[in-house]
Design a protein around this motif. Structure first.
Motif, PDB file in Angstrom:
ATOM      1  N   ALA A  45       0.831  -1.205   0.000  1.00 48.11           N
ATOM      2  CA  ALA A  45       0.000   0.000   0.000  1.00 48.11           C
ATOM      3  C   ALA A  45       0.865   1.255   0.000  1.00 48.11           C
ATOM      4  O   ALA A  45       0.545   2.258  -0.659  1.00 48.11           O
ATOM      5  CB  ALA A  45      -0.922  -0.005   1.203  1.00 48.11           C
ATOM      6  N   ILE A  46       1.980   1.208   0.746  1.00 45.00           N
ATOM      7  CA  ILE A  46       2.875   2.368   0.801  1.00 45.00           C
ATOM      8  C   ILE A  46       3.535   2.604  -0.557  1.00 45.00           C
ATOM      9  O   ILE A  46       3.586   3.734  -1.052  1.00 45.00           O
ATOM     10  CB  ILE A  46       3.938   2.175   1.895  1.00 45.00           C
ATOM     11  N   LEU A  47       4.031   1.541  -1.179  1.00 47.63           N
ATOM     12  CA  LEU A  47       4.667   1.685  -2.490  1.00 47.63           C
ATOM     13  C   LEU A  47       3.670   2.189  -3.536  1.00 47.63           C
ATOM     14  O   LEU A  47       4.017   3.011  -4.383  1.00 47.63           O
ATOM     15  CB  LEU A  47       5.267   0.340  -2.927  1.00 47.63           C
ATOM     16  N   GLN A  48       2.425   1.695  -3.459  1.00 46.85           N
ATOM     17  CA  GLN A  48       1.394   2.161  -4.386  1.00 46.85           C
ATOM     18  C   GLN A  48       1.099   3.642  -4.173  1.00 46.85           C
ATOM     19  O   GLN A  48       0.922   4.399  -5.134  1.00 46.85           O
ATOM     20  CB  GLN A  48       0.110   1.337  -4.210  1.00 46.85           C
ATOM     21  N   ALA A  49       1.074   4.069  -2.911  1.00 47.32           N
ATOM     22  CA  ALA A  49       0.831   5.481  -2.602  1.00 47.32           C
ATOM     23  C   ALA A  49       1.947   6.362  -3.165  1.00 47.32           C
ATOM     24  O   ALA A  49       1.689   7.438  -3.715  1.00 47.32           O
ATOM     25  CB  ALA A  49       0.711   5.674  -1.094  1.00 47.32           C
ATOM     26  N   PHE A  50       3.193   5.898  -3.046  1.00 49.59           N
ATOM     27  CA  PHE A  50       4.302   6.670  -3.610  1.00 49.59           C
ATOM     28  C   PHE A  50       4.203   6.751  -5.128  1.00 49.59           C
ATOM     29  O   PHE A  50       4.494   7.796  -5.722  1.00 49.59           O
ATOM     30  CB  PHE A  50       5.647   6.066  -3.191  1.00 49.59           C
ATOM     31  N   GLU A  78       1.423   6.702  -6.892  1.00 48.74           N
ATOM     32  CA  GLU A  78       0.346   7.652  -7.181  1.00 48.74           C
ATOM     33  C   GLU A  78       0.817   9.086  -6.952  1.00 48.74           C
ATOM     34  O   GLU A  78       0.498   9.995  -7.726  1.00 48.74           O
ATOM     35  CB  GLU A  78      -0.866   7.354  -6.300  1.00 48.74           C
ATOM     36  N   ALA A  79       1.585   9.278  -5.876  1.00 50.15           N
ATOM     37  CA  ALA A  79       2.073  10.624  -5.555  1.00 50.15           C
ATOM     38  C   ALA A  79       2.988  11.139  -6.658  1.00 50.15           C
ATOM     39  O   ALA A  79       2.901  12.309  -7.068  1.00 50.15           O
ATOM     40  CB  ALA A  79       2.798  10.610  -4.219  1.00 50.15           C
ATOM     41  N   ARG A  80       3.874  10.270  -7.162  1.00 50.25           N
ATOM     42  CA  ARG A  80       4.767  10.691  -8.247  1.00 50.25           C
ATOM     43  C   ARG A  80       3.973  11.036  -9.507  1.00 50.25           C
ATOM     44  O   ARG A  80       4.295  11.996 -10.217  1.00 50.25           O
ATOM     45  CB  ARG A  80       5.774   9.586  -8.554  1.00 50.25           C
ATOM     46  N   ALA A  81       2.957  10.217  -9.799  1.00 46.48           N
ATOM     47  CA  ALA A  81       2.136  10.463 -10.996  1.00 46.48           C
ATOM     48  C   ALA A  81       1.411  11.803 -10.879  1.00 46.48           C
ATOM     49  O   ALA A  81       1.371  12.586 -11.843  1.00 46.48           O
ATOM     50  CB  ALA A  81       1.126   9.328 -11.184  1.00 46.48           C
TER      51      ALA A  81
END
Length: 383
Positions: free
Chosen positions: A177-182, A184-187
Motif C-alpha cells: 500500500a505504501i509503495l502504491q501510494a508513492f 500515485e504521488a509521483r504520478a
C-alpha cells in the motif's frame, strides 16, 4: 538534463506510522518531508497540509482519518495511503491482548466484512464511524463507558482512548500500500508539473496581449487574471487570482452570463472610473457552463486605434477629398443633380451613378460619401 526530484510531504501524529512509511520512500526519486505533529483534532491537519503545499510540497501523503479528511477537503494533491483488511487484522490481533471486546474506528463509512474478523479471532468488534473529531471522541467515550478497553484506529484515536484510561492500537499500512501510494504521488506530481508548465506558458502569452483577460470558473472564482486586466481595473494581481470575482467587475454582467450561458459581445460599460468595451464568452462542457472568458479594453484605447487607422488610411488615399461644394453649375440639370446628391446621401441603399468618362462621377460619389452617415469612415474607390 534530469528532472528534479519530487517534493512529497507526509503528515501524521504517529511516530510508528512515519517510521513505517519513511522506510519505503526512494531518495533517488523524491524528497520526503515528514511532518510529525501533535494533532488533537483531524481538522487541524488541513492548515498544516496547505502550508506544506504553499511551501512547494507537490503532494501530501497521509492515512486513516487524517488522510480521509485531507482528501475530502483539499483534493487532488493528497494521496491517502490505503489500509487493507490484513493491516486491520494485524492490529486486531494485538488488541485482543486487552480483551475480546474491541473498538474499531472508521472514517466516514463503515468497514465491510468485520464479522469475518470476529469469527476468526473469537472477538466482538464495536465499530465507531465518524466524520469529525467530536464524533470520534463521542464514539470512543461511549465505547469505553460500555467496557471496551482497547480501540483500533489512527494516532488521534490512540490519544483519545489513552486519555480515557484505555489502550489504543495504531493500524499501520503494509509495504504494498505504501509503495502504491508513492507511485500515485509521483504520478500526481508529474501531472501537476505539466499543468503548471502549461499555465506558465499561457500566462506568458496572456501578458503579451494588450487586452484585459480574466477567466472565471463556474463558482465565480478567478482562475486567470493578466497584468493588463489588473492595470485597467486597478486591482492587485495576486489579490485577485484564486479569489472570488473582484467587486469592481461584478457589475459587468459576468455572473449573469454564468447563469444564462449566453455570450455578450462588444458591450460598452462604465467600470470604476473608466468606460470599457467588454466581451463575455461562456465555455461549456456537456451543455453546462463551466466558466466565462472575459476580454476588455478601455474605450479610449479603441478610439486611439481608430484615429491611427484613419491617419494611415489617409496616407494611403482612402479618403474622400471632394464635397458637394466642388460640384459647380447653376443650370436646371445641375440643380437637380445637387438635389439628388443630398437626397440619396441619406440612404443606405446602393446608388448607381452613370455618365461618360470625365463628367465627374467620382466627385459625385465622394460628395455623397461626405454627406452620409459614413463620412468619417474610409472611402475606397474601385476602378
Amino acid at each position: 538534463m534530469s528532472n528534479p526530484k519530487y517534493k512529497l510531504a507526509l503528515v501524521s501524529n504517529s511516530v510508528e506510522f512515519c517510521d513505517t512509511v519513511k522506510h519505503y520512500y526512494d531518495p533517488e526519486t523524491e524528497d520526503l518531508i515528514v511532518k510529525l505533529v501533535r494533532l488533537t483534532k483531524i481538522e487541524e491537519a488541513a492548515p498544516i497540509a496547505q502550508k506544506l503545499l504553499d511551501e512547494n510540497a507537490e503532494v501530501i501523503l497521509a492515512t486513516g482519518g487524517i488522510g480521509g479528511f485531507l482528501a475530502k477537503t483539499i483534493g487532488q494533491p493528497v494521496v491517502k495511503i490505503a489500509i487493507t483488511h490484513q493491516d486491520m487484522l494485524r492490529a486486531l490481533i494485538k488488541a485482543k491482548d486487552y480483551g475480546s471486546n474491541i473498538g474499531l474506528v472508521s472514517f466516514s463509512i463503515p468497514i465491510d466484512g468485520i464479522e469475518v474478523f470476529e469469527d476468526l479471532l473469537s472477538i466482538k468488534i464495536h465499530q465507531i464511524v465518524y466524520s469529525t473529531t467530536e464524533e470520534l471522541r463521542d464514539g470512543i467515550s461511549k465505547a469505553v463507558n460500555e467496557g471496551i478497553r482497547c480501540v483500533v484506529g489512527g494516532g488521534i484515536t490512540r490519544q483519545i482512548v489513552t486519555s480515557l484510561g484505555g489502550e489504543g492500537i495504531v493500524v499501520l499500512p503494509a509495504k504494498g500500500a505504501i509503495l502504491q501510494a508513492f507511485r500515485e504521488a509521483r504520478a500526481i506530481a508529474s501531472i501537476r508539473r505539466k499543468e503548471q508548465g502549461d499555465i506558465s506558458q499561457l500566462r506568458a502569452i496572456l501578458e503579451t496581449i494588450k487586452e484585459g483577460v480574466i477567466v472565471v470558473d463556474n463558482e465565480g472564482r478567478v482562475k486567470i487574471f493578466n497584468q493588463m486586466a489588473a492595470e485597467i481595473l486597478d486591482v492587485e494581481l495576486q489579490k485577485a487570482l484564486g479569489k472570488s470575482l473582484p467587486s469592481v467587475i461584478k457589475g459587468t454582467g459576468v455572473l449573469d452570463v454564468l447563469k444564462t450561458g449566453k455570450p455578450e459581445v462588444d458591450h460598452i460599460r462604465h467600470v470604476g472610473d473608466k468606460d470599457i468595451v467588454i466581451n463575455l464568452l461562456p465555455f461549456n462542457l456537456k451543455d453546462k457552463t463551466q466558466g466565462v472568458v472575459v476580454t476588455f479594453k478601455e474605450a479610449s484605447s479603441i478610439q486611439n486605434i481608430d484615429r491611427k487607422l484613419r491617419e494611415k488610411l489617409y496616407t494611403k488615399g482612402f479618403v474622400s477629398k471632394y464635397t458637394i461644394d466642388h460640384i459647380v453649375g447653376k443650370s436646371t440639370i445641375m440643380n437637380q443633380l445637387l438635389y439628388k446628391t443630398e437626397k440619396y446621401a441619406q440612404t443606405d441603399a446602393t446608388i448607381l451613378i452613370e455618365g461618360e468618362t470625365g463628367t465627374g462621377k467620382e466627385i459625385v460619389a465622394q460628395s455623397i460619401h461626405n454627406l452620409s452617415n459614413r463620412k468619417g469612415r474610409p472611402f475606397v474607390a474601385i476602378n
